[in-house]
Design an enzyme around this catalytic site. Structure first.
Site, short mmCIF file in Angstrom:
data_model
loop_
_atom_site.label_atom_id
_atom_site.label_comp_id
_atom_site.label_asym_id
_atom_site.label_seq_id
_atom_site.Cartn_x
_atom_site.Cartn_y
_atom_site.Cartn_z
N ASP A 170 0.83 -1.20 0.00
CA ASP A 170 0.00 0.00 0.00
C ASP A 170 0.86 1.25 0.00
OD1 ASP A 170 -2.04 1.83 0.25
OD2 ASP A 170 -2.58 1.28 2.29
N ASP A 369 -2.60 6.36 -5.79
CA ASP A 369 -2.74 5.43 -4.68
C ASP A 369 -2.91 4.01 -5.19
OD1 ASP A 369 -3.15 4.64 -1.95
OD2 ASP A 369 -5.30 4.54 -2.36
#
Length: 491
Positions: A170, A369
């Site tokens: 992430d 992201d």
């Protein structure tokens, strides 16, 4: 030849055979020869379109296989010593996923909405006060930390002897953590055995009085606490999920040739939430405790990944600069410096640049992201994209919307469709033509949607999600302050 032309050319040359045949078909100038081309490739003909701004796509190519398939990423993993295979969390390549998980689009999209809200709240500065009560190791009641659910998983080795663990990666998180025995509070079910630090000769707790302990505040949800002399961390994510445990150091193995000693991570003793069956998370954010920063001397704050077009294929995550053909745009620092900002300046649909003032994009900026599925755009920008895409798809039947999508079509009667091309323009003149699987989100043959959503207004931060990043080698040159996109990273 400019960057746009190079990327578009390379993208066309890298498609599967069904995509190549479709592109050849659209170049035939007459309706009779177009029909002949359709017959020759044994597929139903799409509605005719001679526009250079459209692309013909096999509907079957939008659906993953029920079996895990290799891809060009296999070569990347084999040829780069600091490279990990990337698999989709709910695809057949993940041994811990189930068919129920793969089919539950509604739940996945709700979780994506929660992640978006978490990111936007954190960047708007309304997350609230955060504190960690050291007396009983409680997690804070409020937190602005990013929602932890992501789509993509890698396998790392932790400890000596090494234990393999399946973890999310992430770019919107900093702390790396895994569940640890003895699970003094609670551990959710995971596919791998829970890591047992007592069985590793390289494990060590970080002292509560150390400088290292005092520095973890910025990369977690709370100020560090103490459990005896040991440093305690706490992270609460935007959906209410949390992990609390001991901050420690351990041997991290990325590949047989790549071992990082004394890697700082969270050894989770109390963990609850929607983490699926993965063992934890690797944080690739910009804070000092992220993997990127901890390995700065080794990899130069340089990493890249490629997310495959389908959940049944493999991608890769690489550390260090191994060359490549990426073209770059400047990295932007937002109000929370842990996030990676990117300067989106324009969008084109069907070969035509949309009339969107650049100030619309610069109001709050844009985050790139890896954990957000669907790109969120300022309302004005999304409405322009939506209108242009609907115009290009006017010959197809629209079907009812499903949140967060409002532009969906029935492709059940077609083997092949013609869709408008979508191109994003970033600062520095970087143009990126999206893969068809980065334009469409497939719920079923009868419900294929435009894979974008609009923010409630033009003031909330935009998010460039992982669907739109598919097939590109997405490169983060953090030291150089730039983000790159290279064609044909994987399929």
């Amino acid at each position: 030849m400019d960057v746009q032309s190079v990327i578009a050319c390379n993208n066309r040359s890298s498609k599967t055979s069904s995509h190549k045949e479709a592109q050849v078909m659209t170049a035939v100038p007459t309706s009779s020869s177009l029909l002949l081309a359709c017959v020759l490739i044994f597929s139903a003909c799409s509605l005719p379109s001679s526009s250079v701004g459209s692309q013909a796509v096999s509907v079957a190519s939008l659906f993953p296989s029920s079996l895990c398939s290799s891809s060009s990423s296999d070569n990347a993993v084999n040829n780069r010593k600091s490279t990990l295979s990337v698999i989709h969390r709910f695809g057949p390549c993940n041994r811990g996923s189930s068919s129920k998980d793969r089919q539950n689009h509604a739940q996945l999209l709700r979780q994506d909405d929660e992640r978006v809200s978490s990111i936007q709240s954190k960047l708007s500065g309304i997350a609230g006060d955060q504190s960690l009560a050291s007396s009983n190791v409680r997690i804070p009641a409020k937190s602005g930390s990013t929602f932890a659910i992501g789509n993509y998983v890698v396998t790392i080795g932790l400890g000596n002897p090494k234990k393999d663990l399946n973890v999310l990666f992430d770019t919107g998180s900093d702390l790396t953590w895994t569940q640890c025995r003895p699970c003094a509070g609670f551990c959710y079910n995971q596919t791998d055995q829970v890591f047992d630090p007592s069985q590793s000769s390289s494990y060590a707790n970080v002292s509560c009085s150390s400088t290292t302990c005092s520095q973890i505040r910025s990369g977690t949800s709370a100020a560090p606490g103490c459990a005896g002399s040991a440093c305690v961390y706490g992270v609460k994510y935007g959906d209410g999920s949390f992990t609390v445990g001991l901050f420690a150091t351990e041997r991290l193995t990325l590949s047989p040739a790549e071992v990082i000693e004394n890697f700082q991570f969270g050894c989770g003793q109390n963990n609850r939430g929607l983490f699926g069956r993965v063992a934890g998370l690797i944080g690739l954010g910009r804070d000092r405790i992220s993997l990127v920063e901890q390995t700065a001397s080794k990899y130069g704050r340089y990493f890249s990944y490629c997310l495959p077009s389908l959940s049944s294929s493999l991608g890769h995550l690489s550390f260090g600069n191994s060359g490549g053909s990426s073209a770059f745009t400047p990295m932007i620092t937002l109000s929370d410096p842990s996030f990676y900002g990117i300067n989106l300046v324009g969008i084109s649909v069907g070969g035509n640049k949309l009339s969107i003032p650049q100030t619309i994009f610069s109001n709050a900026g844009t985050v790139i992201d890896s954990g957000t599925t669907i790109t969120r755009l300022p309302q004005t920008a999304y409405k322009a994209l939506q209108a242009a895409f609907r115009q290009g798809m006017k010959n197809y039947t629209m079907v009812p919307a499903v949140s967060p999508f409002d532009t969906c079509y029935d492709f059940s009667k077609y083997d092949e469709v013609s869709i408008p091309k979508v191109m994003f323009t970033f600062g520095g003149g970087l143009n990126v033509d999206l893969d068809p699987t980065g334009i469409l989100y497939v719920l079923s043959r009868a419900q294929v949607c435009l894979a974008f959503a609009g923010n409630a207004d033009d003031r909330s931060v935009g998010i460039y999600g992982n669907t739109q990043q598919k097939t590109f080698e997405v490169t983060y040159d953090v030291a150089g302050g730039r983000i790159g996109f290279g064609p044909n990273g994987c399929q």
